[in-house]
Structure formats: structure tokens, C-alpha cells
Design a protein around this motif. Structure first.
Motif, PDB file in Angstrom:
ATOM      1  N   UNK A  22       0.833  -1.139   0.024  1.00 61.60           N
ATOM      2  CA  UNK A  22       0.158  -0.075   0.150  1.00 61.60           C
ATOM      3  C   UNK A  22       0.802   1.153   0.089  1.00 61.60           C
ATOM      4  N   UNK A  23       1.958   1.316   0.875  1.00 59.95           N
ATOM      5  CA  UNK A  23       2.604   2.457   0.701  1.00 59.95           C
ATOM      6  C   UNK A  23       3.433   2.702  -0.473  1.00 59.95           C
ATOM      7  N   UNK A  24       3.910   1.820  -1.218  1.00 61.15           N
ATOM      8  CA  UNK A  24       4.503   1.631  -2.334  1.00 61.15           C
ATOM      9  C   UNK A  24       3.714   2.086  -3.556  1.00 61.15           C
ATOM     10  N   UNK A  25       2.496   1.667  -3.396  1.00 62.91           N
ATOM     11  CA  UNK A  25       1.476   2.464  -4.394  1.00 62.91           C
ATOM     12  C   UNK A  25       1.220   3.835  -4.087  1.00 62.91           C
ATOM     13  N   UNK A  26       1.078   4.232  -2.776  1.00 62.27           N
ATOM     14  CA  UNK A  26       0.992   5.473  -2.583  1.00 62.27           C
ATOM     15  C   UNK A  26       2.332   6.489  -3.104  1.00 62.27           C
ATOM     16  N   UNK A  27       3.430   5.885  -2.858  1.00 59.64           N
ATOM     17  CA  UNK A  27       4.693   6.513  -3.633  1.00 59.64           C
ATOM     18  C   UNK A  27       4.539   6.594  -4.736  1.00 59.64           C
ATOM     19  N   UNK A  28       4.399   5.655  -5.601  1.00 56.59           N
ATOM     20  CA  UNK A  28       4.100   5.670  -6.966  1.00 56.59           C
ATOM     21  C   UNK A  28       3.269   6.643  -7.478  1.00 56.59           C
ATOM     22  N   UNK A  29       1.964   6.764  -6.875  1.00 53.49           N
ATOM     23  CA  UNK A  29       1.155   7.820  -6.991  1.00 53.49           C
ATOM     24  C   UNK A  29       1.457   9.396  -6.721  1.00 53.49           C
ATOM     25  N   UNK A  30       2.431   9.270  -5.831  1.00 49.40           N
ATOM     26  CA  UNK A  30       2.895  10.702  -5.328  1.00 49.40           C
ATOM     27  C   UNK A  30       2.042  11.269  -4.429  1.00 49.40           C
ATOM     28  N   UNK A  31       1.296  10.524  -3.716  1.00 52.22           N
ATOM     29  CA  UNK A  31       0.247  11.211  -2.835  1.00 52.22           C
ATOM     30  C   UNK A  31       0.070  10.112  -1.511  1.00 52.22           C
ATOM     31  N   UNK A  82       8.241  10.561   0.400  1.00 52.34           N
ATOM     32  CA  UNK A  82       7.797   9.330   0.346  1.00 52.34           C
ATOM     33  C   UNK A  82       8.862   8.657  -0.598  1.00 52.34           C
ATOM     34  N   UNK A  83       9.474   7.515  -0.179  1.00 53.85           N
ATOM     35  CA  UNK A  83      10.174   6.808  -0.897  1.00 53.85           C
ATOM     36  C   UNK A  83       9.909   5.322  -0.776  1.00 53.85           C
ATOM     37  N   UNK A  84       9.524   4.614  -1.951  1.00 52.17           N
ATOM     38  CA  UNK A  84       9.155   3.302  -1.891  1.00 52.17           C
ATOM     39  C   UNK A  84      10.083   2.327  -1.175  1.00 52.17           C
ATOM     40  N   UNK A  85       9.719   1.357  -0.697  1.00 46.45           N
ATOM     41  CA  UNK A  85      10.394   0.513   0.203  1.00 46.45           C
ATOM     42  C   UNK A  85      10.297  -1.041  -0.878  1.00 46.45           C
ATOM     43  N   UNK A  86      11.559  -1.061  -1.866  1.00 43.67           N
ATOM     44  CA  UNK A  86      11.381  -2.196  -2.549  1.00 43.67           C
ATOM     45  C   UNK A  86      12.839  -2.999  -2.558  1.00 43.67           C
ATOM     46  N   UNK A  87      13.702  -2.139  -2.282  1.00 42.20           N
ATOM     47  CA  UNK A  87      15.258  -2.869  -2.362  1.00 42.20           C
ATOM     48  C   UNK A  87      15.956  -3.576  -0.889  1.00 42.20           C
ATOM     49  N   UNK A  88      16.266  -4.426  -0.737  1.00 38.78           N
ATOM     50  CA  UNK A  88      16.858  -4.936   0.521  1.00 38.78           C
ATOM     51  C   UNK A  88      18.462  -3.971   0.534  1.00 38.78           C
TER      52      UNK A  88
END
Length: 115
Positions: free
Chosen positions: A18-27, A38-44
Motif C-alpha cells: 500500500x505504501x509503495x502504491x502511494x509513493x508511485x501515485x505521489x500522494x 515518500x520513498x518506496x520500500x523495494x530494495x533490501x
């Protein structure tokens, strides 16, 4: 990581998605965080911090520190080589200060030791 923190792994994955989706949307429609933060959480690597007792949002006492996280003595003189951060620092005041305060204390300590 979720199990080590006592969290439901499926719920953690859904929360991060959900957080990553919001990051991608920029809101941030959930908590209204400014987009610049807002910075997506994707990379270990990923890190988690669990609350273990004590005060949850306020420091009740703690050690007095200066702006570089040195611990100060009763005369307000710094104690060389002694740094503190988070809820153990009277200047910190909250759990939200633990990670950035710890990082900054580490930076200042390293600069002092390495010159």
C-alpha cells in the motif's frame, strides 16, 4: 523480519505494498506525508525496530546532550567520547527521534574519532 518483530507477515506485506502504491501515485492519502519524503520500500536490506517496554512517545528524564549528541555532565561540559541518542537523550523526546538521532550520533562520534 515480520515474525522477529511479532507482526503478521501477510499484514506487513500488504502495508508495504500500500505504501509503495502511494509513493508511485505521489500522494499519501493515508497520512498526508509530503511527497518529497515518500520513498518506496523495494530494495533490501530492510530494517525493523520493535518497541520493547518503556515510554512510547516521551522521554521522562534522560541524559542531557549537546547539538552533536555528546553527553553533558552536571556542569554542562561534554564527556569526551560519550554519545547518546533516542529516548535516552533528554533532547530527543520521542521514539521518532531514535533512528535519525542514532544515525547523527554515529556520524558525530566517527568524525570525532577519525578526525
Amino acid at each position: 523480519m515480520a515474525k522477529k518483530l511479532g507482526l503478521d507477515p501477510e499484514a506487513l506485506v500488504k502495508t508495504v505494498d500500500r505504501y509503495n502504491m502511494l509513493c508511485d501515485a505521489g500522494e499519501d492519502a493515508d497520512f498526508f506525508k509530503e511527497p518529497i519524503y515518500m520513498h518506496p520500500i523495494r530494495t533490501a536490506p530492510f530494517y525493523g525496530v520493535g518497541q520493547k517496554g518503556g515510554s512510547c512517545f516521551n522521554t521522562h528524564g534522560g541524559l542531557v546532550i549537546d547539538e552533536k549528541f555528546h553527553v553533558l555532565d552536571k556542569q554542562w561540559d561534554l564527556i569526551p567520547g560519550l554519545f547518546v541518542a533516542g529516548e535516552n537523550a533528554a533532547g530527543g523526546g520521542s521514539v521518532g527521534f531514535v533512528l535519525p538521532g542514532g544515525r547523527l550520533a554515529g556520524i558525530f562520534a566517527a568524525k570525532e574519532v577519525l578526525g
